[in-house]
Design an enzyme around this catalytic site. Structure first.
Site, mmCIF file in Angstrom:
data_model
loop_
_atom_site.group_PDB
_atom_site.id
_atom_site.type_symbol
_atom_site.label_atom_id
_atom_site.label_comp_id
_atom_site.label_asym_id
_atom_site.label_seq_id
_atom_site.Cartn_x
_atom_site.Cartn_y
_atom_site.Cartn_z
ATOM 1 N N ASP A 100 -17.628 5.013 13.370
ATOM 2 C CA ASP A 100 -16.458 5.181 12.538
ATOM 3 C C ASP A 100 -15.701 3.820 12.377
ATOM 4 O OD1 ASP A 100 -14.392 5.997 11.094
ATOM 5 O OD2 ASP A 100 -13.580 7.447 12.767
ATOM 6 N N SER A 144 -13.426 1.584 9.822
ATOM 7 C CA SER A 144 -12.914 1.718 8.546
ATOM 8 C C SER A 144 -13.535 0.805 7.118
ATOM 9 C CB SER A 144 -11.540 1.015 8.920
ATOM 10 O OG SER A 144 -10.710 1.076 7.483
ATOM 11 N N ALA A 145 -13.224 1.732 6.162
ATOM 12 C CA ALA A 145 -13.872 0.721 4.909
ATOM 13 C C ALA A 145 -13.019 -0.358 4.771
ATOM 14 C CB ALA A 145 -13.862 1.859 3.785
ATOM 15 N N ASP A 146 -11.950 -0.511 5.406
ATOM 16 C CA ASP A 146 -11.018 -1.779 5.074
ATOM 17 C C ASP A 146 -11.837 -3.110 5.524
ATOM 18 O OD1 ASP A 146 -9.002 0.070 4.579
ATOM 19 O OD2 ASP A 146 -7.812 -0.313 6.587
ATOM 20 N N LYS A 159 -4.552 -1.908 14.731
ATOM 21 C CA LYS A 159 -4.171 -1.020 15.396
ATOM 22 C C LYS A 159 -4.689 -1.052 16.943
ATOM 23 C CE LYS A 159 -3.984 1.079 11.820
ATOM 24 N NZ LYS A 159 -4.473 2.046 10.956
ATOM 25 N N LYS A 170 -5.612 10.564 0.264
ATOM 26 C CA LYS A 170 -5.852 9.126 0.932
ATOM 27 C C LYS A 170 -6.992 8.377 0.495
ATOM 28 C CE LYS A 170 -7.056 7.148 5.359
ATOM 29 N NZ LYS A 170 -7.214 7.409 6.881
ATOM 30 N N VAL A 225 -5.608 0.069 2.729
ATOM 31 C CA VAL A 225 -5.901 -1.277 2.618
ATOM 32 C C VAL A 225 -6.797 -1.685 1.672
ATOM 33 C CG1 VAL A 225 -6.562 -3.130 3.928
ATOM 34 C CG2 VAL A 225 -4.719 -1.838 4.882
ATOM 35 N N GLU A 285 0.710 -1.329 -0.027
ATOM 36 C CA GLU A 285 0.478 0.007 -0.040
ATOM 37 C C GLU A 285 0.925 1.250 -0.159
ATOM 38 O OE1 GLU A 285 -1.363 1.910 3.387
ATOM 39 O OE2 GLU A 285 -1.145 0.127 4.593
#
Ligand code: PSU
Ligand code: MN
Length: 302
Positions: free
Chosen positions: A136, A138-140, A157, A86, A106, A25
């Protein structure tokens, strides 16, 4: 307008001749590490893939062109470029239409890797559900549920809500493999106390799972989680204090949206006086090596 991918010639040849190619990435270069560390880290990750006998393909958008495998000049450029968008799934068309530079997260990298025919992708940590902000997410996590690419990472994380992140992966049908571990790794530290779906100890076993997933046509990603090497682990009791401070700072400064993750990573790095950075770099290089080994094992199956 047709989909156009710009391949680095080396990556194109490698894909055509059936060599193992590992996607990497670019958000960690533009938003994860400050200059000049970022360029060195990106170069070292590519070298770690090469050392194991595979070909690295760092993915980014340059002037609106989707680029699979960067030349050293392009990598240099990206590491110092300003105003790089981003790019998660929602951002890809924006960057392409406006001829912008974009760094893929990602999620963004998984999408492009699949278009390019690259099955394995190495990164540091995936995004997840944020602490105290259950909306919230992540779209990951969504991408892992719908794009059949294997992502090798050190877990999610510790700035995130790890139990919720783990639950969402389960709900969305993403197999979570522990590579030489029974415990879901927590990025800076080796254990979270959460489970993995299966422990495997060799790259061949991961390759078998990838092939089975493909045969079953499930169209879902696979998450391979690798603990940070013990020598570079940042113990979680120590990390947690600093993470809590970074989270409080983010709230006080009203950081929202896609800025949250870069802000927290940067804040943790500053507050820990580089301690988080040491673990972060070590796990990135380790993940690159494991991903390359899996890529080679996959080619041996074919
Ligand atoms: N892990 C790192 N550094 C990073 C990221 C993860 O060590 O820069 C990036 C990845 O690109 C990941 C993104 O996909 O953060 C998640 O951002 P968000 O939470 O906005 O989806
Ligand atoms: Mn978010």
């Amino acid at each position: 307008m047709k989909l156009k991918l710009n391949f680095h010639p080396e990556v194109k040849t490698a894909l055509e001749t059936g060599q193992a190619v590992i996607a990497l990435e670019s958000t960690l270069i533009t938003h994860g590490f400050p200059a000049p560390d970022n360029l060195k880290v990106a170069q070292d990750i590519e070298q770690a893939v090469r050392d194991m006998g595979a070909i690295p393909a760092t993915i980014a958008i340059l002037g609106g062109e989707i680029t699979v495998g960067l030349t050293s000049a392009q990598l240099n450029y990206l590491a110092t470029a300003e105003n790089v968008r981003k790019c998660s799934r929602r951002d890809l068309a924006l960057a392409v239409a406006r001829h912008e530079d974009g760094a893929t997260t990602v999620a963004g990298t998984m999408i492009i890797a699949q278009w390019a025919g690259i099955e394995i992708f190495a990164t540091g940590g995936i995004g997840g559900v944020h602490q105290g902000q259950p909306f919230d997410e992540s779209a990951d996590l969504m991408e892992l549920a719908q794009t059949p690419v294997t992502v090798v990472c050190a877990g999610a994380k510790a700035i995130l809500d790890l139990p919720s992140t783990r639950e969402v992966l389960e709900t969305r049908g993403v197999p979570v493999i522990g590579y030489q571990t029974d415990d879901f790794p927590a990025f800076y530290s080796r254990r979270s106390g959460l489970f993995v779906d299966l422990r495997v100890d060799t790259p061949q076993e991961v390759a078998n799972i990838i092939r089975a997933q493909h045969a079953l046509n499930l169209q879902t990603g696979i998450l391979v989680t690798v603990p940070v090497p013990a020598a570079d682990e940042w113990p979680s009791e120590e990390a947690q204090l600093i993470i809590d401070q970074a989270l409080a700072d983010a709230e006080a400064e009203h950081i929202t949206g896609k800025a949250v993750t870069p802000y927290l990573l940067n804040r943790v790095s500053t507050l820990s006086d580089g301690r988080s950075k040491k673990a972060n770099i070590a796990l990135l290089l380790n993940n690159a090596r494991v991903a390359a080994q899996i890529g080679l094992a996959l080619k041996q199956l074919a």
